[in-house]
Write a protein that holds these residues in place. Structure first.
Motif, PDB file in Angstrom:
ATOM      1  N   LEU A   1       4.274   1.055  -7.710  1.00 38.92           N
ATOM      2  CA  LEU A   1       3.131   0.169  -7.913  1.00 38.92           C
ATOM      3  C   LEU A   1       1.865   0.995  -8.157  1.00 38.92           C
ATOM      4  O   LEU A   1       1.086   0.710  -9.076  1.00 38.92           O
ATOM      5  CB  LEU A   1       2.966  -0.758  -6.713  1.00 38.92           C
ATOM      6  N   LYS A   2       1.674   2.037  -7.369  1.00 35.80           N
ATOM      7  CA  LYS A   2       0.516   2.927  -7.560  1.00 35.80           C
ATOM      8  C   LYS A   2       0.579   3.603  -8.926  1.00 35.80           C
ATOM      9  O   LYS A   2      -0.442   3.731  -9.616  1.00 35.80           O
ATOM     10  CB  LYS A   2       0.481   3.986  -6.454  1.00 35.80           C
ATOM     11  N   TYR A   3       1.762   4.033  -9.336  1.00 33.50           N
ATOM     12  CA  TYR A   3       1.941   4.656 -10.646  1.00 33.50           C
ATOM     13  C   TYR A   3       1.528   3.689 -11.755  1.00 33.50           C
ATOM     14  O   TYR A   3       0.800   4.052 -12.676  1.00 33.50           O
ATOM     15  CB  TYR A   3       3.404   5.075 -10.808  1.00 33.50           C
ATOM     16  N   CYS A   4       1.972   2.448 -11.661  1.00 34.69           N
ATOM     17  CA  CYS A   4       1.630   1.444 -12.674  1.00 34.69           C
ATOM     18  C   CYS A   4       0.129   1.194 -12.718  1.00 34.69           C
ATOM     19  O   CYS A   4      -0.455   1.073 -13.804  1.00 34.69           O
ATOM     20  CB  CYS A   4       2.371   0.139 -12.397  1.00 34.69           C
ATOM     21  N   GLU A   5      -0.486   1.116 -11.560  1.00 32.58           N
ATOM     22  CA  GLU A   5      -1.947   0.915 -11.504  1.00 32.58           C
ATOM     23  C   GLU A   5      -2.681   2.068 -12.193  1.00 32.58           C
ATOM     24  O   GLU A   5      -3.665   1.848 -12.895  1.00 32.58           O
ATOM     25  CB  GLU A   5      -2.422   0.758 -10.062  1.00 32.58           C
ATOM     26  N   GLU A   6      -2.198   3.287 -12.012  1.00 33.93           N
ATOM     27  CA  GLU A   6      -2.815   4.440 -12.676  1.00 33.93           C
ATOM     28  C   GLU A   6      -2.621   4.391 -14.187  1.00 33.93           C
ATOM     29  O   GLU A   6      -3.535   4.679 -14.950  1.00 33.93           O
ATOM     30  CB  GLU A   6      -2.223   5.743 -12.126  1.00 33.93           C
ATOM     31  N   LYS A   7      -1.417   4.007 -14.633  1.00 33.11           N
ATOM     32  CA  LYS A   7      -1.108   3.979 -16.069  1.00 33.11           C
ATOM     33  C   LYS A   7      -1.945   2.941 -16.817  1.00 33.11           C
ATOM     34  O   LYS A   7      -2.349   3.177 -17.953  1.00 33.11           O
ATOM     35  CB  LYS A   7       0.378   3.712 -16.312  1.00 33.11           C
ATOM     36  N   ILE A   8      -2.227   1.800 -16.210  1.00 34.81           N
ATOM     37  CA  ILE A   8      -2.979   0.762 -16.918  1.00 34.81           C
ATOM     38  C   ILE A   8      -4.458   1.110 -17.061  1.00 34.81           C
ATOM     39  O   ILE A   8      -5.173   0.463 -17.819  1.00 34.81           O
ATOM     40  CB  ILE A   8      -2.825  -0.642 -16.272  1.00 34.81           C
ATOM     41  N   LEU A   9      -4.901   2.151 -16.384  1.00 36.05           N
ATOM     42  CA  LEU A   9      -6.289   2.596 -16.548  1.00 36.05           C
ATOM     43  C   LEU A   9      -6.516   3.206 -17.929  1.00 36.05           C
ATOM     44  O   LEU A   9      -7.624   3.167 -18.461  1.00 36.05           O
ATOM     45  CB  LEU A   9      -6.665   3.611 -15.463  1.00 36.05           C
ATOM     46  N   THR A  10      -5.467   3.775 -18.511  1.00 37.60           N
ATOM     47  CA  THR A  10      -5.598   4.403 -19.823  1.00 37.60           C
ATOM     48  C   THR A  10      -5.023   3.559 -20.945  1.00 37.60           C
ATOM     49  O   THR A  10      -5.444   3.694 -22.096  1.00 37.60           O
ATOM     50  CB  THR A  10      -4.898   5.782 -19.837  1.00 37.60           C
ATOM     51  N   LYS A  11      -4.058   2.692 -20.635  1.00 40.23           N
ATOM     52  CA  LYS A  11      -3.450   1.842 -21.657  1.00 40.23           C
ATOM     53  C   LYS A  11      -2.846   0.614 -20.990  1.00 40.23           C
ATOM     54  O   LYS A  11      -2.037   0.752 -20.079  1.00 40.23           O
ATOM     55  CB  LYS A  11      -2.366   2.616 -22.405  1.00 40.23           C
ATOM     56  N   PRO A  12      -3.231  -0.581 -21.431  1.00 43.60           N
ATOM     57  CA  PRO A  12      -2.631  -1.783 -20.829  1.00 43.60           C
ATOM     58  C   PRO A  12      -1.214  -2.008 -21.355  1.00 43.60           C
ATOM     59  O   PRO A  12      -0.923  -1.769 -22.521  1.00 43.60           O
ATOM     60  CB  PRO A  12      -3.563  -2.909 -21.279  1.00 43.60           C
ATOM     61  N   TYR A  13      -0.341  -2.412 -20.488  1.00 47.16           N
ATOM     62  CA  TYR A  13       1.030  -2.774 -20.837  1.00 47.16           C
ATOM     63  C   TYR A  13       1.255  -4.211 -20.394  1.00 47.16           C
ATOM     64  O   TYR A  13       0.695  -4.637 -19.385  1.00 47.16           O
ATOM     65  CB  TYR A  13       2.039  -1.868 -20.105  1.00 47.16           C
ATOM     66  N   ASP A  14       2.077  -4.933 -21.121  1.00 47.54           N
ATOM     67  CA  ASP A  14       2.421  -6.280 -20.672  1.00 47.54           C
ATOM     68  C   ASP A  14       3.322  -6.204 -19.450  1.00 47.54           C
ATOM     69  O   ASP A  14       3.074  -6.853 -18.442  1.00 47.54           O
ATOM     70  CB  ASP A  14       3.122  -7.070 -21.781  1.00 47.54           C
ATOM     71  N   TYR A  15       4.387  -5.404 -19.559  1.00 49.37           N
ATOM     72  CA  TYR A  15       5.367  -5.279 -18.480  1.00 49.37           C
ATOM     73  C   TYR A  15       5.731  -3.820 -18.288  1.00 49.37           C
ATOM     74  O   TYR A  15       5.935  -3.096 -19.246  1.00 49.37           O
ATOM     75  CB  TYR A  15       6.654  -6.047 -18.812  1.00 49.37           C
ATOM     76  N   MET A  16       5.839  -3.434 -17.052  1.00 51.67           N
ATOM     77  CA  MET A  16       6.346  -2.113 -16.696  1.00 51.67           C
ATOM     78  C   MET A  16       7.574  -2.391 -15.833  1.00 51.67           C
ATOM     79  O   MET A  16       7.458  -2.853 -14.702  1.00 51.67           O
ATOM     80  CB  MET A  16       5.282  -1.310 -15.977  1.00 51.67           C
ATOM     81  N   VAL A  17       8.757  -2.156 -16.407  1.00 50.47           N
ATOM     82  CA  VAL A  17      10.009  -2.591 -15.792  1.00 50.47           C
ATOM     83  C   VAL A  17      10.776  -1.389 -15.250  1.00 50.47           C
ATOM     84  O   VAL A  17      10.982  -0.406 -15.965  1.00 50.47           O
ATOM     85  CB  VAL A  17      10.878  -3.359 -16.819  1.00 50.47           C
TER      86      VAL A  17
ATOM     87  N   ASP B   1       0.800  -1.226   0.000  1.00 51.27           N
ATOM     88  CA  ASP B   1       0.000   0.000   0.000  1.00 51.27           C
ATOM     89  C   ASP B   1       0.837   1.283   0.000  1.00 51.27           C
ATOM     90  O   ASP B   1       0.318   2.363  -0.228  1.00 51.27           O
ATOM     91  CB  ASP B   1      -0.978   0.010   1.171  1.00 51.27           C
ATOM     92  N   LYS B   2       2.150   1.176   0.223  1.00 50.33           N
ATOM     93  CA  LYS B   2       3.022   2.357   0.240  1.00 50.33           C
ATOM     94  C   LYS B   2       3.957   2.431  -0.961  1.00 50.33           C
ATOM     95  O   LYS B   2       4.760   3.355  -1.051  1.00 50.33           O
ATOM     96  CB  LYS B   2       3.850   2.370   1.521  1.00 50.33           C
ATOM     97  N   GLU B   3       3.893   1.479  -1.859  1.00 54.84           N
ATOM     98  CA  GLU B   3       4.796   1.432  -3.004  1.00 54.84           C
ATOM     99  C   GLU B   3       4.334   2.401  -4.086  1.00 54.84           C
ATOM    100  O   GLU B   3       3.383   2.130  -4.809  1.00 54.84           O
ATOM    101  CB  GLU B   3       4.890   0.011  -3.554  1.00 54.84           C
TER     102      GLU B   3
END
Length: 101
Positions: free
Chosen positions: A30-46, A25-27
């Motif tokens: 991880l929160k950034y990635c969750e926000e980004k997939i709302l507009t565009k799905p990615y296979d991997y965010m490295v 819950d503090k990462e």
């Protein structure tokens, strides 16, 4: 010299980040990635910032947040074979992979 100072702060940063415990819950990455997939799905965010080896399936159940870990403490690195991305560990007994995959 400036280079010596830069190396010192880089080492301090790695040591501090590696010692911080994983708290989902503090990462912020991880929160950034969750926000980004709302507009565009990615296979991997490295990423390599966190210095912990992480392979985390995101809430859309297809995208993954991957953090490479580091070479100094975890001996971890990423491998993409053209189809899948995996975290590998070089001759290491401490495979502290954080995962929900």
């Amino acid at each position: 010299s400036a280079i010596s100072l830069m190396k010192h702060f880089s080492k301090q940063s790695r040591m501090m980040t590696a010692e911080e415990p994983w708290e989902e819950d503090k990462e912020w990455l991880l929160k950034y990635c969750e926000e980004k997939i709302l507009t565009k799905p990615y296979d991997y965010m490295v990423f390599g910032h966190r210095h912990l080896p992480v392979d985390w399936r995101l809430s859309n159940n297809t995208s993954r947040y991957v953090n490479l870990g580091d070479w100094i403490y975890h001996y971890s690195f990423g491998v993409f074979d053209g189809n899948d991305f995996t975290l590998q560990f070089f001759e290491s007994d401490h495979k502290h992979l954080i995962t929900n995959v």
